[in-house]
Structure formats: structure tokens, C-alpha cells
Write an enzyme that holds these catalytic residues in place. Structure first.
Site, PDB file in Angstrom:
ATOM      1  N   MET A   1     -16.650  40.227  19.693  1.00  0.00           N
ATOM      2  CA  MET A   1     -17.804  39.663  20.386  1.00  0.00           C
ATOM      3  C   MET A   1     -19.113  39.988  19.665  1.00  0.00           C
ATOM      4  O   MET A   1     -19.983  39.132  19.512  1.00  0.00           O
ATOM      5  CB  MET A   1     -17.864  40.176  21.829  1.00  0.00           C
ATOM      6  CG  MET A   1     -18.935  39.473  22.645  1.00  0.00           C
ATOM      7  SD  MET A   1     -19.129  40.122  24.300  1.00  0.00           S
ATOM      8  CE  MET A   1     -17.606  39.618  25.049  1.00  0.00           C
TER       9      MET A   1
ATOM     10  N   TYR B   1      -9.066  43.306  16.390  1.00  0.00           N
ATOM     11  CA  TYR B   1      -8.307  43.016  17.611  1.00  0.00           C
ATOM     12  C   TYR B   1      -6.990  42.300  17.327  1.00  0.00           C
ATOM     13  O   TYR B   1      -6.928  41.435  16.448  1.00  0.00           O
ATOM     14  CB  TYR B   1      -9.126  42.116  18.530  1.00  0.00           C
ATOM     15  CG  TYR B   1     -10.212  42.827  19.295  1.00  0.00           C
ATOM     16  CD1 TYR B   1      -9.943  44.003  20.006  1.00  0.00           C
ATOM     17  CD2 TYR B   1     -11.501  42.311  19.336  1.00  0.00           C
ATOM     18  CE1 TYR B   1     -10.953  44.647  20.722  1.00  0.00           C
ATOM     19  CE2 TYR B   1     -12.511  42.943  20.047  1.00  0.00           C
ATOM     20  CZ  TYR B   1     -12.223  44.112  20.746  1.00  0.00           C
ATOM     21  OH  TYR B   1     -13.208  44.730  21.444  1.00  0.00           O
TER      22      TYR B   1
ATOM     23  N   LYS C   1     -35.504  20.230  21.351  1.00  0.00           N
ATOM     24  CA  LYS C   1     -34.627  20.651  22.462  1.00  0.00           C
ATOM     25  C   LYS C   1     -33.722  21.794  22.017  1.00  0.00           C
ATOM     26  O   LYS C   1     -33.534  22.016  20.812  1.00  0.00           O
ATOM     27  CB  LYS C   1     -33.791  19.457  22.916  1.00  0.00           C
ATOM     28  CG  LYS C   1     -32.858  18.916  21.838  1.00  0.00           C
ATOM     29  CD  LYS C   1     -32.282  17.557  22.225  1.00  0.00           C
ATOM     30  CE  LYS C   1     -31.356  17.042  21.150  1.00  0.00           C
ATOM     31  NZ  LYS C   1     -31.059  15.605  21.317  1.00  0.00           N
TER      32      LYS C   1
HETATM   33  C1  PLP Z   1     -31.267  14.834  20.097  1.00  0.00           C
HETATM   34  C2  PLP Z   1     -31.853  13.488  20.086  1.00  0.00           C
HETATM   35  C3  PLP Z   1     -32.511  12.997  18.942  1.00  0.00           C
HETATM   36  C4  PLP Z   1     -32.520  13.699  17.602  1.00  0.00           C
HETATM   37  O1  PLP Z   1     -31.356  13.360  16.879  1.00  0.00           O
HETATM   38  P1  PLP Z   1     -31.065  13.926  15.408  1.00  0.00           P
HETATM   39  O2  PLP Z   1     -29.777  13.315  15.052  1.00  0.00           O
HETATM   40  O3  PLP Z   1     -30.975  15.401  15.551  1.00  0.00           O
HETATM   41  O4  PLP Z   1     -32.197  13.516  14.550  1.00  0.00           O
HETATM   42  C5  PLP Z   1     -33.170  11.778  19.048  1.00  0.00           C
HETATM   43  N1  PLP Z   1     -33.163  11.069  20.195  1.00  0.00           N
HETATM   44  C6  PLP Z   1     -32.501  11.493  21.296  1.00  0.00           C
HETATM   45  C7  PLP Z   1     -32.515  10.659  22.528  1.00  0.00           C
HETATM   46  C8  PLP Z   1     -31.815  12.708  21.289  1.00  0.00           C
HETATM   47  O5  PLP Z   1     -31.155  13.114  22.377  1.00  0.00           O
END
Ligand code: PLP
Length: 368
Positions: free
Chosen positions: A313, A264, A38
Site C-alpha cells: 500500500m 507480500y 478537473k
Molecule cells: C475531460 C474533458 C475534456 C478534456 O479532454 P482531453 O482529452 O483531456 O483534452 C474536454 N471536454 C470535456 C467535456 C471533458 O469532459
């Protein structure tokens, strides 16, 4: 369009391979692996990473949202993909791209069932998510009977997995709470097994769960941050290899006289003549403002160059008074996990956020 930016994120596929097998070897033979890719695989690059993990024999992928799964499918990823935060609005797209929804409530179950019926789907794979203490998405134990009424004898859908998520798997001070979560989840899966005739995969552990809770490995583990090089403590991290290296080059070097202000809001007033290098990475790239004014650093020719004044930025200014360097020289923002952890501490956050904040305009390059 090709990315011509000089600031680049190198992704080491051999380190990724090492981490995958290292974590997989912590589970007993036959335990399946789901790679969580993800958020651009934690800010890196999901397609190249998924391709490599497919070659390494990963069983499943997990993404947060439908779009992330669609991108993987469009780039030829064929393993099953669980969409962890499947939204009812996207069910038609999920089915079109052969993505498997997390069904986490009676509402989502009813919505998906009626969609599956309307589309005449048969045995469409779904995953049931249970709340065992995180109090995020998921059915509660008390809802299991009602949910079973809706899934048994339903030809349109098929429960392929039941899962839950640990709230504090990295924190052994919370062992008692976590064991309670495992126990609750056990009760849930026992109940499911008594009513569901077809076998289903049971999973609960993220990376730290793999490391700390062998009794929560069940049939499959979900690997996220560990794949990218981070364990739940310095010792575990040292067994993992660094995957991500963020680099750039010096755009300009300027000498500023004593008493000058730098960047800045005149964040730095020089007390003596200083040599300042300008680097093309800024807070829009994930080099966060708390790293400014001497709190964070980059490495140039093996030496630490601390930030001078506020982070802009698109640029940072760093002090190179004592460093032998010239315009065009390489700048390492980080090339090991310890620096990422240090940055996280300075920014009052965790390694996950440092990685996922690396902007998409930074070029991704794979090395093996
Ligand atoms: C993001 C996520 C993981 C992975 O977790 P890590 O700590 O990065 O290994 C596993 N299960 C779910 C449901 C998640 O949302």
C-alpha cells in the site's frame, strides 16, 4: 498543514506554458481556449496550474464538479469556470461562487430556470451541452425545439455557449463517425442561431480534436491532457513537453540471500543473493499493483530498477542488485511521457488514469 512526505510530484510550469501555446497555435487566430482542470488538473495541482494558465491568457476553465470550481474561486481564480457535471443539488453554490453550469437536459434546464427565477437572477450564464454521438450527458437534436421554448425570452438565464463532445477524437479509424458527430452538432447550432438573438460560443474539441479535427475547433477548444504533456500519439506527444515528474528516495537497502521470499504473499523467491531497495510509494499512491513482480520499474542513478514482489500500500520493493546506490538516493518513478504510457500499457489503462491516480498525500512542488 504542510506536506512533509519525501515522495513528490514536480510540476514544470514552463512545460505547461509550452504545451498551452503549442496547442493554441494549432487553432486559428481568435479561437478561445478552455483549460480543463478537473480531477486536480489530471492529478497534478489545480490552483497553481490555473494561475499560470490565467497569466498565459486562457479564456475559460472547466471542472467536473462544483467543489472543484469553488476551490479555484477561493484561491483567487477569476476567469469564468464551466462546471461540466453541474448537479441540480449544487445550483445555489454555483451561483454563490460565480460558476457556470453545464445544462444538459430538459430536467436540468427547468431546475436551473426556476432556481434563477426564484433568486431573481438576470442573464445568468449557462452552457448547453448536446449529445452528438457519445451518448453521455447532453440534449439530443430532437429536443432542441423544446429547449429553445424554455430559453428564449427567459431573462433569468443567458446561453453563453453550446457544446458537444467527440467520442473518439484520437482514433482516425473512426473519422467517419466523428465527421457525423460534427455534422449533427452543426445542425444543432444552426437551429440555435436561428432562434437565439445573442451570440454564443460554440465548442466541441478536446486535445485530440484540436490535433485531428480543425473543422471542429469552432469558437473555442477545451484543452485537457495535452496541457499536461500527452498528445494522441507518440509523434504529437513528442511536440509536447513533460509536465509531471514523480520522485522519491530510497528508504532502506537490504541484501537477501538466495532462496528468500520478498514482499507480500512471497511474490518473489530469490534465485541468488539480491539487493532490494524499499521506496516510499505504493498502490495507495497510484503505483498500481500490475506494476509489481518485475513488470514496472523506477530509475535510480540512471538505471532501471524493476519491482521485486508485490506492490504494498505504501511501499514498493525494487531490485538494485546491479545498481550502485545507497539509502537516501533519488528515485525517479517517471520523468517523461513515455514511461507514463508504458505504465499505462502494463496496467491496461490510459495515461489519464495513471496521472489522476497520483494520490493527494504526495507532495506537489512547482518548478519553472
Ligand atoms: C475531460 C474533458 C475534456 C478534456 O479532454 P482531453 O482529452 O483531456 O483534452 C474536454 N471536454 C470535456 C467535456 C471533458 O469532459
Amino acid at each position: 498543514m504542510e506536506n512533509h512526505h519525501v515522495t513528490q510530484l514536480e510540476i514544470d510550469l514552463s512545460a505547461l506554458k509550452h504545451n498551452f501555446h503549442y496547442l493554441k497555435n494549432k487553432t486559428k487566430r481568435g479561437t478561445k481556449t478552455l483549460a480543463v482542470v478537473k480531477a486536480f488538473s489530471y492529478g497534478l495541482e489545480p490552483v497553481g496550474i490555473a494561475n499560470e494558465l490565467e497569466k498565459q491568457g486562457v479564456d475559460y476553465f472547466g471542472v467536473a464538479y462544483a467543489d472543484e470550481g469553488i476551490k479555484l474561486r477561493e484561491q483567487g481564480i477569476t476567469k469564468p469556470i464551466l462546471v461540466l457535471h453541474a448537479q441540480t443539488f449544487n445550483y445555489p453554490l454555483l451561483v454563490k461562487y460565480c460558476l457556470e453550469p453545464n445544462i444538459y437536459s430538459l430536467h436540468t434546464l427547468k431546475e436551473f430556470s426556476s432556481f434563477a427565477k426564484q433568486e431573481n437572477l438576470t442573464n445568468y450564464p449557462i452552457h448547453l451541452k448536446f449529445n452528438s454521438g457519445l451518448n453521455r450527458l447532453g440534449f439530443n437534436l430532437e429536443e432542441v425545439d423544446e429547449l429553445l421554448k424554455l430559453v428564449t425570452k427567459n431573462q433569468n438565464i443567458k446561453v453563453v455557449s453550446a457544446f458537444s463532445h467527440i467520442a473518439a477524437s484520437e482514433d482516425l479509424n473512426e473519422k467517419e463517425f466523428t465527421e457525423g458527430q460534427i455534422h449533427t452538432f452543426d445542425k444543432i447550432t444552426t437551429k440555435l442561431r436561428s432562434k437565439l438573438t445573442d451570440p454564443f460560443t460554440v465548442h466541441m474539441s478536446n486535445t485530440s480534436g484540436v490535433i485531428n479535427y480543425p473543422n471542429a475547433h469552432f469558437d473555442m477548444v477545451r484543452l485537457g491532457i495535452g496541457l499536461y504533456g500527452f498528445g494522441n500519439d507518440a509523434k504529437e506527444t513528442s511536440n509536447l513537453k513533460n509536465v509531471a515528474t514523480l520522485k522519491s528516495i530510497i528508504s532502506q537497502i537490504r541484501k537477501v540471500p538466495k532462496g528468500s521470499s520478498v514482499s507480500y504473499n512471497r511474490g518473489l523467491i530469490t534465485e541468488k543473493e539480491e539487493k532490494i531497495a524499499i521506496i516510499p510509494i505504493g498502490h495507495a499512491d497510484g503505483f498500481s499493483r500490475p506494476l509489481g513482480c518485475g513488470n514496472g520499474y523506477v530509475t535510480i542513478n540512471g538505471q532501471k530498477a524493476y519491482t521485486a514482489g508485490n506492490i504494498c500500500m505504501d511501499m514498493i520493493l525494487v531490485n538494485v542488485t546491479e545498481i550502485d546506490c545507497k539509502e537516501g538516493d533519488e528515485v525517479i518513478i517517471f520523468n517523461n511521457q513515455q514511461t507514463v504510457e508504458e505504465f499505462a500499457t502494463i496496467c491496461n489503462t490510459i495515461s489519464y488514469e495513471i496521472l489522476t491516480a497520483i494520490a493527494q498525500r504526495i507532495k506537489r512542488v512547482f518548478i519553472d
